[in-house]
Scaffold this active site. Structure first.
Site, PDB file in Angstrom:
ATOM      1  N   THR A 119      11.915  -6.595  76.240  1.00 19.59           N
ATOM      2  CA  THR A 119      10.841  -7.776  76.472  1.00 19.59           C
ATOM      3  C   THR A 119       9.852  -8.271  76.211  1.00 19.59           C
ATOM      4  O   THR A 119       9.150  -6.991  76.161  1.00 19.59           O
ATOM      5  CB  THR A 119      11.523  -8.270  78.129  1.00 19.59           C
ATOM      6  OG1 THR A 119      10.486  -9.478  78.342  1.00 19.59           O
ATOM      7  CG2 THR A 119      10.990  -7.376  79.389  1.00 19.59           C
ATOM      8  N   TYR A 143       8.892  -7.361  87.185  1.00 14.69           N
ATOM      9  CA  TYR A 143      10.312  -7.552  86.104  1.00 14.69           C
ATOM     10  C   TYR A 143       9.077  -6.939  84.426  1.00 14.69           C
ATOM     11  O   TYR A 143      10.015  -6.027  84.336  1.00 14.69           O
ATOM     12  CB  TYR A 143      10.104  -8.746  85.912  1.00 14.69           C
ATOM     13  CG  TYR A 143      10.946  -8.999  84.212  1.00 14.69           C
ATOM     14  CD1 TYR A 143      12.129  -8.691  84.345  1.00 14.69           C
ATOM     15  CD2 TYR A 143      10.006  -9.586  82.839  1.00 14.69           C
ATOM     16  CE1 TYR A 143      13.156  -8.552  83.174  1.00 14.69           C
ATOM     17  CE2 TYR A 143      11.306  -9.665  81.607  1.00 14.69           C
ATOM     18  CZ  TYR A 143      12.416  -9.858  82.285  1.00 14.69           C
ATOM     19  OH  TYR A 143      13.495  -9.471  80.807  1.00 14.69           O
TER      20      TYR A 143
HETATM   21  N1  UFG Z   1       8.362 -23.630  82.201  1.00 13.01           N
HETATM   22  C1  UFG Z   1       8.362 -25.411  82.817  1.00 13.01           C
HETATM   23  N2  UFG Z   1       9.075 -25.622  83.502  1.00 13.01           N
HETATM   24  C2  UFG Z   1      10.310 -25.405  83.966  1.00 13.01           C
HETATM   25  C3  UFG Z   1      10.700 -23.531  83.040  1.00 13.01           C
HETATM   26  C4  UFG Z   1       9.921 -23.629  82.698  1.00 13.01           C
HETATM   27  O1  UFG Z   1       7.376 -25.148  82.686  1.00 13.01           O
HETATM   28  O2  UFG Z   1      10.998 -26.205  84.417  1.00 13.01           O
HETATM   29  C5  UFG Z   1       7.290 -22.976  81.554  1.00 13.01           C
HETATM   30  C6  UFG Z   1       7.021 -22.086  82.118  1.00 13.01           C
HETATM   31  O3  UFG Z   1       5.853 -22.108  82.878  1.00 13.01           O
HETATM   32  C7  UFG Z   1       6.575 -21.393  81.070  1.00 13.01           C
HETATM   33  C8  UFG Z   1       7.657 -21.405  79.534  1.00 13.01           C
HETATM   34  O4  UFG Z   1       7.976 -22.423  80.256  1.00 13.01           O
HETATM   35  O5  UFG Z   1       5.460 -21.668  80.405  1.00 13.01           O
HETATM   36  C9  UFG Z   1       8.541 -20.884  79.194  1.00 13.01           C
HETATM   37  O6  UFG Z   1       9.042 -20.144  80.965  1.00 13.01           O
HETATM   38  P1  UFG Z   1      10.495 -19.900  80.331  1.00 13.01           P
HETATM   39  O7  UFG Z   1      11.069 -19.494  82.071  1.00 13.01           O
HETATM   40  O8  UFG Z   1      11.304 -20.199  79.859  1.00 13.01           O
HETATM   41  O9  UFG Z   1      10.480 -17.988  80.402  1.00 13.01           O
HETATM   42  P2  UFG Z   1       9.050 -16.839  80.710  1.00 13.01           P
HETATM   43  O10 UFG Z   1       8.691 -17.162  79.876  1.00 13.01           O
HETATM   44  O11 UFG Z   1       9.536 -16.973  81.631  1.00 13.01           O
HETATM   45  O12 UFG Z   1      10.799 -16.058  80.742  1.00 13.01           O
HETATM   46  C10 UFG Z   1      11.631 -14.896  78.980  1.00 13.01           C
HETATM   47  C11 UFG Z   1      12.315 -13.533  79.390  1.00 13.01           C
HETATM   48  C12 UFG Z   1      11.706 -12.414  79.330  1.00 13.01           C
HETATM   49  C13 UFG Z   1      10.747 -12.807  78.394  1.00 13.01           C
HETATM   50  C14 UFG Z   1       9.907 -14.033  78.381  1.00 13.01           C
HETATM   51  C15 UFG Z   1       8.831 -13.304  76.704  1.00 13.01           C
HETATM   52  O13 UFG Z   1      12.822 -14.937  80.844  1.00 13.01           O
HETATM   53  O14 UFG Z   1      12.262 -11.968  79.593  1.00 13.01           O
HETATM   54  O15 UFG Z   1      10.736 -14.837  78.078  1.00 13.01           O
HETATM   55  O16 UFG Z   1       7.965 -14.521  76.220  1.00 13.01           O
HETATM   56  F1  UFG Z   1       9.687 -11.524  79.240  1.00 13.01           F
END
Ligand code: UFG
Length: 329
Positions: A119, A143
């Site tokens: 990741t 994580y």
């Molecule tokens: N976000 C919101 N509202 C929501 C959900 C997400 O604003 O309801 C934002 C988060 O705060 C973040 C962005 O959207 O800024 C992306 O969030 P995600 O939860 O879609 O994904 P993450 O970036 O947290 O995590 C994903 C994978 C990880 C990986 C990461 C790398 O789950 O395994 O991308 O970028 F490491």
């Protein structure tokens, strides 16, 4: 004649797309999944399915011996950054404990090719973007740390002379933000509780939830919301098939970023969902979510150069369209 591939976690979102891509490429696939978050109906029709724990070393060794596998792909684990702060030990138990038991069983069985689902979270908050694989590894969540720990164990297992046969090589693919669904709708994103942005936004667009929140609009980015590099799951699946082919052709172990090298903010994504769905979403702003780096964009030149990978679905609107189609289905 190529040997069967064991796909651990092959009933989950990414694992099932890779299992489909392998089956489409004519490979025999064996899926091991405990169905704690995955779904049996996402496993390719022709694949062997075993319901069980990837951390059960005896079971893994039996499966590898019974099917004569030479290579494995490992997708099983816990994947939600924010959840890993509330319950860090299950992240170490599932991603490191069970992951290590699986790796150990593979080494004992003389497995030669190991493709690992890593990741972008291993980078934490990178100093510069796009981030190359050689950047500092400073994960900021349990994580990210748990995923990096197994990546390191795998690299050690594959270093000369460390494993029983001394012949295992690995590919660790560091995913950025994965979205979209199989074009034929054989699989798509399923999660008991959605946390990923595009999944939540398409749930809102299809009336499955009233609205959604933007977690933080005070980041040091042009519109104040976090920037991510969204990659279509089918392009990611293709990278896995190529990584396995690279190892099977005698290629060296490798660690490669998987992204398109282009960042979209949370607001960009929500604008695109509204545009593609043709409706307004009910969007509110809340405080920052713990563990979110302000911006993550991949330098994926290594993936292109070494594996000859070139994206076929690099279009945010199309990615959202396919996620919407899956959600509406
Ligand atoms: N976000 C919101 N509202 C929501 C959900 C997400 O604003 O309801 C934002 C988060 O705060 C973040 C962005 O959207 O800024 C992306 O969030 P995600 O939860 O879609 O994904 P993450 O970036 O947290 O995590 C994903 C994978 C990880 C990986 C990461 C790398 O789950 O395994 O991308 O970028 F490491």
């Amino acid at each position: 004649m190529t040997s069967p591939i064991l796909v651990a976690g092959g009933a989950g979102y990414i694992g099932s797309h890779v299992a489909l891509a392998l089956a489409d490429a004519g490979r025999k696939v064996v899926v091991l999944d405990d169905l704690s978050t995955g779904r049996r109906d996402l496993v390719p029709a022709g694949a062997v399915f075993v319901q069980g724990d990837v951390g059960d070393a005896g079971l893994v060794r039996r499966i590898l011996a019974e099917h004569g596998c030479d290579g494995v792909m490992m997708f099983a684990g816990s994947i939600i950054v924010s959840e890993s702060f509330q319950a860090p030990l299950p992240y170490w138990r599932n991603n490191v404990g069970a992951g290590f038991a699986f790796l150990d069983a593979c080494v004992a069985a003389g497995i030669r090719h190991f493709v690992y689902s890593s990741t972008a979270a291993v980078y934490g908050e990178p100093d510069r973007l796009p981030v190359p694989e050689g950047a500092a590894l400073r994960p900021i969540s349990p994580y990210g740390r748990s995923k990096l720990a197994l990546e390191w164990a795998l690299a050690d297992a594959c270093s000369t002379g460390a494993c029983s046969t001394g012949t295992m090589r690995f590919a660790a693919l560091r995913y950025f933000n994965v979205a979209g669904a199989d074009a034929a709708m054989r699989s798509g994103q399923v999660s008991p509780v959605a946390t990923h942005l595009i999944k939540i936004a398409v749930e809102a667009a299809t009336g499955k939830r009233p609205g959604l929140a933007i977690y933080g609009d005070d980041y040091p980015t042009p519109d104040g919301t976090c920037i991510r590099d969204y990659i279509h799951v089918s392009d990611l699946a293709e990278a896995h098939v190529r990584a396995l082919g690279h190892l099977e052709a005698g290629g060296d172990s490798l660690i490669a970023n998987c992204g398109y090298g282009r960042g979209y903010s949370v607001r960009d994504v929500l604008d695109a969902v509204e545009h593609v769905a043709g409706k307004r979403l009910d969007i509110r702003t809340e405080g920052r979510r713990r563990g979110d780096p302000p911006a993550l964009v991949a330098d994926s030149s290594l993936l292109k150069r070494v594996l000859g990978w070139s994206p076929r679905h690099d279009d945010l609107d199309l990615m959202i369209r396919s996620a919407l189609d899956w959600e509406a289905r």
